[in-house]
Design a protein around this motif. Structure first.
Motif, PDB file in Angstrom:
ATOM      1  N   VAL A  84      30.806  80.180  68.881  1.00 53.13           N
ATOM      2  CA  VAL A  84      30.297  79.012  69.083  1.00 53.13           C
ATOM      3  C   VAL A  84      31.545  78.244  68.487  1.00 53.13           C
ATOM      4  CG1 VAL A  84      28.266  77.491  68.561  1.00 53.13           C
ATOM      5  CG2 VAL A  84      27.669  79.326  69.449  1.00 53.13           C
ATOM      6  N   ALA A  85      32.033  78.493  67.279  1.00 53.43           N
ATOM      7  CA  ALA A  85      32.234  77.161  66.119  1.00 53.43           C
ATOM      8  C   ALA A  85      33.442  77.495  67.170  1.00 53.43           C
ATOM      9  CB  ALA A  85      32.806  78.329  64.731  1.00 53.43           C
ATOM     10  N   ALA A  86      34.178  78.090  67.420  1.00 52.08           N
ATOM     11  CA  ALA A  86      35.974  79.130  68.199  1.00 52.08           C
ATOM     12  C   ALA A  86      35.391  77.487  69.020  1.00 52.08           C
ATOM     13  CB  ALA A  86      36.266  80.117  68.296  1.00 52.08           C
ATOM     14  N   GLU A  87      34.779  77.564  69.897  1.00 51.94           N
ATOM     15  CA  GLU A  87      34.123  76.756  71.161  1.00 51.94           C
ATOM     16  C   GLU A  87      34.213  74.969  70.801  1.00 51.94           C
ATOM     17  OE1 GLU A  87      31.382  75.471  74.596  1.00 51.94           O
ATOM     18  OE2 GLU A  87      31.509  78.198  73.444  1.00 51.94           O
ATOM     19  N   ASN A  88      33.521  74.739  69.900  1.00 48.58           N
ATOM     20  CA  ASN A  88      33.569  73.551  69.160  1.00 48.58           C
ATOM     21  C   ASN A  88      34.747  72.813  68.942  1.00 48.58           C
ATOM     22  OD1 ASN A  88      30.944  73.228  69.661  1.00 48.58           O
ATOM     23  ND2 ASN A  88      29.759  74.252  67.750  1.00 48.58           N
ATOM     24  N   LEU A  89      35.573  73.770  68.437  1.00 50.92           N
ATOM     25  CA  LEU A  89      37.213  73.577  67.332  1.00 50.92           C
ATOM     26  C   LEU A  89      38.068  73.427  68.683  1.00 50.92           C
ATOM     27  CD1 LEU A  89      37.440  75.881  64.157  1.00 50.92           C
ATOM     28  CD2 LEU A  89      36.685  73.004  63.948  1.00 50.92           C
ATOM     29  N   ALA A  90      37.956  74.545  69.187  1.00 51.51           N
ATOM     30  CA  ALA A  90      38.896  73.836  70.950  1.00 51.51           C
ATOM     31  C   ALA A  90      38.747  72.683  71.721  1.00 51.51           C
ATOM     32  CB  ALA A  90      38.870  75.536  71.417  1.00 51.51           C
ATOM     33  N   ASN A  91      37.390  72.256  71.470  1.00 47.19           N
ATOM     34  CA  ASN A  91      37.040  70.901  72.690  1.00 47.19           C
ATOM     35  C   ASN A  91      36.917  69.415  71.060  1.00 47.19           C
ATOM     36  OD1 ASN A  91      36.786  72.077  75.185  1.00 47.19           O
ATOM     37  ND2 ASN A  91      35.300  73.649  73.454  1.00 47.19           N
ATOM     38  N   LYS A  92      36.951  70.291  69.947  1.00 49.99           N
ATOM     39  CA  LYS A  92      36.564  68.713  69.140  1.00 49.99           C
ATOM     40  C   LYS A  92      37.162  67.216  69.529  1.00 49.99           C
ATOM     41  CE  LYS A  92      38.114  67.456  64.346  1.00 49.99           C
ATOM     42  NZ  LYS A  92      38.102  65.867  64.569  1.00 49.99           N
ATOM     43  N   ASP A  93      38.553  67.015  70.576  1.00 47.28           N
ATOM     44  CA  ASP A  93      39.384  66.202  70.945  1.00 47.28           C
ATOM     45  C   ASP A  93      39.496  66.193  72.492  1.00 47.28           C
ATOM     46  OD1 ASP A  93      40.294  65.968  68.191  1.00 47.28           O
ATOM     47  OD2 ASP A  93      42.405  66.939  68.797  1.00 47.28           O
ATOM     48  N   THR A  94      38.317  66.686  73.157  1.00 48.44           N
ATOM     49  CA  THR A  94      37.768  66.460  74.044  1.00 48.44           C
ATOM     50  C   THR A  94      36.962  65.212  74.760  1.00 48.44           C
ATOM     51  OG1 THR A  94      37.921  68.154  74.702  1.00 48.44           O
ATOM     52  CG2 THR A  94      36.681  67.454  76.511  1.00 48.44           C
ATOM     53  N   THR A  95      37.773  64.213  75.242  1.00 50.21           N
ATOM     54  CA  THR A  95      36.817  63.014  75.045  1.00 50.21           C
ATOM     55  C   THR A  95      36.518  62.935  76.832  1.00 50.21           C
ATOM     56  OG1 THR A  95      39.301  61.944  76.263  1.00 50.21           O
ATOM     57  CG2 THR A  95      38.253  61.677  74.009  1.00 50.21           C
ATOM     58  N   GLY A  96      35.593  61.683  77.102  1.00 47.02           N
ATOM     59  CA  GLY A  96      35.389  61.925  78.935  1.00 47.02           C
ATOM     60  C   GLY A  96      35.995  61.840  79.874  1.00 47.02           C
ATOM     61  N   SER A  97      36.309  61.821  80.875  1.00 50.19           N
ATOM     62  CA  SER A  97      37.342  61.501  81.835  1.00 50.19           C
ATOM     63  C   SER A  97      37.170  60.035  82.390  1.00 50.19           C
ATOM     64  CB  SER A  97      37.418  62.873  83.005  1.00 50.19           C
ATOM     65  OG  SER A  97      35.976  62.331  83.838  1.00 50.19           O
ATOM     66  N   LYS A  98      36.307  59.324  82.352  1.00 49.91           N
ATOM     67  CA  LYS A  98      36.115  58.501  83.041  1.00 49.91           C
ATOM     68  C   LYS A  98      35.424  57.274  82.004  1.00 49.91           C
ATOM     69  CE  LYS A  98      31.967  59.417  85.687  1.00 49.91           C
ATOM     70  NZ  LYS A  98      31.735  59.122  86.483  1.00 49.91           N
ATOM     71  N   PRO A  99      34.909  55.882  82.119  1.00 43.41           N
ATOM     72  CA  PRO A  99      34.922  55.510  81.452  1.00 43.41           C
ATOM     73  C   PRO A  99      33.386  55.111  80.815  1.00 43.41           C
ATOM     74  CG  PRO A  99      36.554  54.029  82.378  1.00 43.41           C
ATOM     75  CD  PRO A  99      36.225  55.116  83.169  1.00 43.41           C
TER      76      PRO A  99
END
Length: 135
Positions: free
Chosen positions: A23-38
């Motif tokens: 779970v922690a690795a998944e969180n770190l991997a997705n840290k910089d993920t943003t939404g795809s639209k406004p």
């Protein structure tokens, strides 16, 4: 408590800590993920909760995963008007993952995993010595 119960308790602890690490690795991997639209929400941090599980037959208490949930803390925003997910004011919602929290969780999971592994190794050694005495 016999040796098989000790091994089972340690194995359950190792499974729980391995899932915590995932779970922690998944969180770190997705840290910089943003939404795809406004206005779209970015990746929301996952959390893991454990529970005690009592085996009535053997009288042992082990750890199980109760729930993998989501951290409902608010998202931060970053000014980046060129980003595809920027709102009309130029702000983008960013994930609520804190790298330091995740790194600390990974260290704690590692230490707990190692403690359970050491318990298994000691139990195995005691079993081997007992078998050798019976020869």
């Amino acid at each position: 408590m016999d040796f098989s119960n000790t091994l089972e308790v340690s194995a359950d602890g190792m499974r729980a800590q391995a899932e915590r690490l995932r779970v922690a690795a998944e969180n770190l991997a997705n840290k910089d993920t943003t939404g795809s639209k406004p206005g779209a929400d970015p990746y929301r941090r996952k959390t893991i909760t454990f529970k005690e599980s009592l085996d009535h037959a053997s009288g042992t208490s082990t750890v199980k995963i109760k729930e993998i949930g989501h951290d409902n803390s608010p998202f931060e925003t970053r000014y980046d008007p060129s980003h595809p997910a920027a709102d009309s004011k130029g702000y983008v919602k960013v994930s609520n993952v804190n790298s330091m929290v995740e790194i600390m969780d990974t260290h704690e999971a590692q230490h707990s995993y190692e403690a359970n592994l050491n318990t298994m190794q000691i139990t195995r050694s005691m079993l081997t010595r007992t078998i050798n005495l019976m020869k």
